[in-house]
Write an enzyme that holds these catalytic residues in place. Structure first.
Site, PDB file in Angstrom:
ATOM      1  N   GLU A  60       0.777  -0.870  -0.066  1.00  0.00           N
ATOM      2  CA  GLU A  60      -0.085   0.092  -0.047  1.00  0.00           C
ATOM      3  C   GLU A  60       0.954   1.077  -0.317  1.00  0.00           C
ATOM      4  OE1 GLU A  60      -2.574  -3.293   1.819  1.00  0.00           O
ATOM      5  OE2 GLU A  60       0.030  -2.527   2.075  1.00  0.00           O
ATOM      6  N   PRO A 269      11.474 -12.776  -1.633  1.00  0.00           N
ATOM      7  CA  PRO A 269      10.890 -13.343  -0.623  1.00  0.00           C
ATOM      8  C   PRO A 269      10.222 -12.456  -0.309  1.00  0.00           C
ATOM      9  CG  PRO A 269      12.887 -14.748   0.079  1.00  0.00           C
ATOM     10  CD  PRO A 269      12.868 -14.297  -1.074  1.00  0.00           C
ATOM     11  N   ASN A 336       0.991  -7.143  -6.713  1.00  0.00           N
ATOM     12  CA  ASN A 336       0.995  -6.160  -7.884  1.00  0.00           C
ATOM     13  C   ASN A 336       1.338  -6.961  -9.355  1.00  0.00           C
ATOM     14  OD1 ASN A 336       0.700  -4.381  -9.837  1.00  0.00           O
ATOM     15  ND2 ASN A 336       1.331  -2.875  -8.483  1.00  0.00           N
ATOM     16  N   LEU A 338       0.843  -5.311 -11.936  1.00  0.00           N
ATOM     17  CA  LEU A 338       1.339  -4.400 -12.677  1.00  0.00           C
ATOM     18  C   LEU A 338       2.977  -4.311 -13.095  1.00  0.00           C
ATOM     19  CD1 LEU A 338      -2.043  -2.204 -12.894  1.00  0.00           C
ATOM     20  CD2 LEU A 338      -1.139  -3.932 -13.823  1.00  0.00           C
TER      21      LEU A 338
END
Length: 423
Positions: A60, A269, A336, A338
């Site tokens: 985030e 990781p 993610n 993207l």
């Protein structure tokens, strides 16, 4: 469950929360630090009257970074306070922004802790990234007339069912939000069904498509790859892996090296507390392993580079030919997709993508996402990627096109935030 009952249960659970925090501190010593901040005690000096942004952890924080930088540019007179819940998120915030933002942990969602925190910060606007919903923090903002925005909001069907079980707590909380900027229409409907005011829910898209790429990044990656003498070596990355995935990845790499003996893997990781254990696993699996954090040399005999650093993921993606995005071979919901797509890398993932269903669907429909299920299918997908470079290049370009076609969410989000700021 009502909010007063929730608060009572939260207080009763404090001993268990403390034990869990101690357990996490045993595994990751950084959890021992700044304990008082979690109860709004010993907070650092915080200038009031600005914008408060909450980004729970690393993912985030990275997603929020372009928004925060744009807010700094648009409102240079306003202090920005960024909170998180984890040490890794805290490290990322400090690395991204240094002293240009104020930073502390978000106190636990206790009425008195939330009130004490807000009395210190007194923001003009509160922005919560994605779906980190805390009833008491939101209620205390509503009491003070502070508009609260849920930005880049996402809500899976599974999460919606979970919130729906506590409708008497969830519905009033969502009704107190000033604006919910969601990533897709499906998620907008879920928020409305749970009690959000229909006029406050707007589809703005995902700001993750607006990922800024430094033009120097590919050049720096190419230079390091040349230093490794790996320009011609097949090089792939398995990023943000969770427990249970590393074994699959290393098995697939072993199979790949039977066909491509020079193949090199970058294994990253997701959580820093696993770095040491994954290094041991790589060595036990028979791979000569270089740790990125120590700058260990990468030579012809190196089979694995362990990406045990923070803040380098985009750079490590840029080094590779092909990217597997972890959290998807185990039921963690994925990460993610993207980031590698925006760098023009062909993207692989497992089937567990419930946190990124819409993004995965877009990439899949464009032919940019290839899903695997186990070591055998992963190894086969990697082999095919290097034996059919034309198809691999087409997949990479399709992913890049999806990213570019969906950009613009950040500007829509900033325009909406501007309408709520009194300055």
């Amino acid at each position: 469950m009502t909010r007063p009952l929730y608060s009572l249960l939260f207080h009763l659970c404090l001993p268990l929360i403390a034990l869990r925090l101690l357990w996490r501190a045993w595994r990751a010593p950084a959890y021992r630090q700044r304990l008082g901040e979690r109860l709004a005690l010993g907070l650092p000096p915080l200038a009031p009257g600005g914008i408060w942004v909450h980004a729970v952890s690393v993912g985030e924080s990275i997603a929020a970074a372009p928004m925060i930088r744009a807010l700094q540019a648009r409102y240079p007179q306003l202090p920005i306070t960024v909170t998180c819940m984890t040490p890794t998120g805290s490290e990322r915030i400090r690395a991204l922004f240094g002293d240009s933002v104020q930073h502390c942990y978000l106190p636990y969602d206790l009425p008195w802790a939330a009130a004490r925190f807000l009395e210190r910060v007194r923001p003009q606007l509160a922005i919560i990234m994605e779906t980190e919903l805390w009833p008491n923090h939101i209620h205390q903002c509503a009491r003070r007339g502070i508009p609260v925005v849920l930005a880049n909001a996402r809500l899976s069907a599974r999460s919606a069912r979970g919130y729906g079980r506590f409708a008497r707590l969830t519905a009033p909380m969502l009704a107190q939000l000033s604006w919910i900027a969601v990533q897709s229409e499906a998620e907008a409907e879920r928020f409305r069904a749970l009690g959000a005011r229909p006029g406050c829910v707007e589809v703005t898209g995902s700001i993750k498509f607006d990922l800024p790429i430094d033009p120097q990044l590919p050049l720096r990656a190419a230079a390091l790859r040349a230093d490794w003498q790996a320009t011609a070596r097949p090089l792939w990355i398995a990023a943000s892996t969770h427990a249970g995935e590393d074994e699959v990845v290393l098995d697939a790499h072993r199979r790949l090296r039977h066909v491509q003996p020079e193949a090199l893997l970058i294994l990253v990781p997701r959580h820093p507390e696993r770095f040491a254990g994954v290094f041991e696993l790589c060595c036990q699996s028979g791979f000569a392993t270089a740790r990125r954090s120590l700058g260990e040399p990468v030579g012809a005999s190196t089979g694995v580079v362990l990406g045990d650093t923070m803040g380098e993921l985009l750079f490590l993606y840029a080094l590779a030919d092909i990217a597997l995005v972890g959290g998807s071979l185990v039921p963690s919901g994925g990460h993610n997709l993207l980031e590698p797509a925006a760098l023009g890398k062909p993207v692989l993932s497992g089937p567990q993508l419930f946190n990124f269903l819409e993004i995965a669907a877009l990439l899949r429909a464009a032919g940019a996402l290839q899903e695997v299920t186990d070591a055998a299918s992963l190894s086969l997908a990697l082999q095919q990627a290097w034996t059919d470079p034309a198809a691999t290049h087409a997949r990479a370009q399709a992913g890049l096109a999806v990213v570019r076609a969906n950009q613009g969410a950040l500007n829509r989000l900033l325009d909406g935030l501007g309408r709520l700021l009194p300055v």
